[in-house]
Design a protein around this motif. Sequence first.
Motif, PDB file in Angstrom:
ATOM      1  N   GLN A   6       0.802  -1.064   0.006  1.00  0.00           N
ATOM      2  CA  GLN A   6      -0.104  -0.044  -0.127  1.00  0.00           C
ATOM      3  C   GLN A   6       0.856   1.122  -0.028  1.00  0.00           C
ATOM      4  O   GLN A   6       1.578   1.437   1.023  1.00  0.00           O
ATOM      5  CB  GLN A   6      -0.921   0.005   1.430  1.00  0.00           C
ATOM      6  CG  GLN A   6      -1.933  -1.064   1.196  1.00  0.00           C
ATOM      7  CD  GLN A   6      -2.977  -1.211   2.413  1.00  0.00           C
ATOM      8  OE1 GLN A   6      -2.864  -2.026   3.223  1.00  0.00           O
ATOM      9  NE2 GLN A   6      -3.745  -0.166   2.801  1.00  0.00           N
ATOM     10  N   CYS A  23      -3.470  -0.266  -3.983  1.00  0.00           N
ATOM     11  CA  CYS A  23      -3.059  -1.680  -3.383  1.00  0.00           C
ATOM     12  C   CYS A  23      -2.468  -2.463  -4.467  1.00  0.00           C
ATOM     13  O   CYS A  23      -2.834  -2.618  -5.580  1.00  0.00           O
ATOM     14  CB  CYS A  23      -4.056  -2.348  -2.869  1.00  0.00           C
ATOM     15  SG  CYS A  23      -3.614  -4.249  -2.309  1.00  0.00           S
ATOM     16  N   LEU A  33      -8.352 -11.123  -2.965  1.00  0.00           N
ATOM     17  CA  LEU A  33      -8.081 -10.013  -2.485  1.00  0.00           C
ATOM     18  C   LEU A  33      -9.337  -9.324  -1.720  1.00  0.00           C
ATOM     19  O   LEU A  33     -10.395  -9.563  -1.851  1.00  0.00           O
ATOM     20  CB  LEU A  33      -7.761  -9.157  -3.577  1.00  0.00           C
ATOM     21  CG  LEU A  33      -6.708  -9.398  -4.497  1.00  0.00           C
ATOM     22  CD1 LEU A  33      -6.716  -8.669  -5.820  1.00  0.00           C
ATOM     23  CD2 LEU A  33      -5.154  -9.240  -3.649  1.00  0.00           C
ATOM     24  N   TRP A  35     -10.482  -5.878   0.966  1.00  0.00           N
ATOM     25  CA  TRP A  35     -10.193  -4.732   1.706  1.00  0.00           C
ATOM     26  C   TRP A  35     -10.942  -4.582   3.025  1.00  0.00           C
ATOM     27  O   TRP A  35     -12.334  -4.959   3.091  1.00  0.00           O
ATOM     28  CB  TRP A  35     -10.629  -3.289   0.783  1.00  0.00           C
ATOM     29  CG  TRP A  35      -9.683  -2.982  -0.190  1.00  0.00           C
ATOM     30  CD1 TRP A  35      -9.484  -3.335  -1.462  1.00  0.00           C
ATOM     31  CD2 TRP A  35      -8.624  -2.219   0.071  1.00  0.00           C
ATOM     32  NE1 TRP A  35      -8.689  -2.578  -2.123  1.00  0.00           N
ATOM     33  CE2 TRP A  35      -8.017  -1.781  -1.223  1.00  0.00           C
ATOM     34  CE3 TRP A  35      -8.273  -1.437   1.255  1.00  0.00           C
ATOM     35  CZ2 TRP A  35      -6.833  -1.010  -1.286  1.00  0.00           C
ATOM     36  CZ3 TRP A  35      -7.118  -0.573   1.052  1.00  0.00           C
ATOM     37  CH2 TRP A  35      -6.409  -0.312  -0.181  1.00  0.00           C
ATOM     38  N   ALA A  65     -13.964  -1.575  -5.722  1.00  0.00           N
ATOM     39  CA  ALA A  65     -12.765  -1.802  -5.997  1.00  0.00           C
ATOM     40  C   ALA A  65     -12.556  -2.498  -7.222  1.00  0.00           C
ATOM     41  O   ALA A  65     -13.593  -3.211  -7.647  1.00  0.00           O
ATOM     42  CB  ALA A  65     -11.851  -2.495  -4.895  1.00  0.00           C
ATOM     43  N   CYS A  91      -5.545  -3.614   2.724  1.00  0.00           N
ATOM     44  CA  CYS A  91      -5.606  -4.479   1.802  1.00  0.00           C
ATOM     45  C   CYS A  91      -4.826  -5.847   2.029  1.00  0.00           C
ATOM     46  O   CYS A  91      -3.900  -5.904   2.763  1.00  0.00           O
ATOM     47  CB  CYS A  91      -4.514  -3.842   0.622  1.00  0.00           C
ATOM     48  SG  CYS A  91      -5.072  -5.020  -1.022  1.00  0.00           S
TER      49      CYS A  91
END
Lengths: 113, 114
Positions: A6, A23, A33, A35, A65, A91
């Motif tokens: 990040q 990210c 992935l 968040w 995202a 992230c």
Amino acid sequence: AQSVTQPDIHITVSEGASLELRCNYSYGATPYLFWYVQSPGQGLQLLLKYFSGDTLVQGIKGFEAEFKRSQSSFNLRKPSVHWSDAAEYFCADGGGSNYKLTFGKGTLLTVNP
Amino acid sequence: DAGVTQSPTHLIKTRGQQVTLRCSPISGHKSVSWYQQVLGQGPQFIFQYYEKEERGRGNFPDRFSARQFPNYSSELNVNALLLGDSALYLCASSLVSGANEKLFFGSGTQLSVL
């Protein structure tokens, strides 16, 4: 080794402005992935996740995202920030493992009135 | 329904002592993971337990150990505490084991080692 970057340690935006938190992930195969958001003294709350399919994912609290494999990125966006969005955002990537998440160092978001 | 509960919320220990942290997962969740969050850093994986068996271990010394009980609650033990063990210890639960599972985090135990 798997890693999540990040690039922005601290971001300040005005209330009502748009937001993008960056990210980048390192795992070569399909990543899992996430968040997460963390308010002071609290645990982490999941905002959204991506495993496969549509590369634009919608989450809670108006966040979205976009997964971009070509850029190894999974940036978090919100069109209009509210003062209550002030928090730290993490992230994370679960790809390459069946039991753990690798987190980035986080981005602290400050919202000015 | 109650979320993930951790106890105690805060703890102060001195170097060389031992500490036990406790976690109760969400009802029905069989997997518990432990993460260490040092100030200014993201959480770092320590352990995952599923159905009372260790499924994964992060890069932590043998001073760190954990177990999961038949009711799926879990304890994290740290022996011979070092100043560097000062951190927020987070417990997370999920229905089953897997890195793609949604984790529900507790508020953590803040450990200070003096």
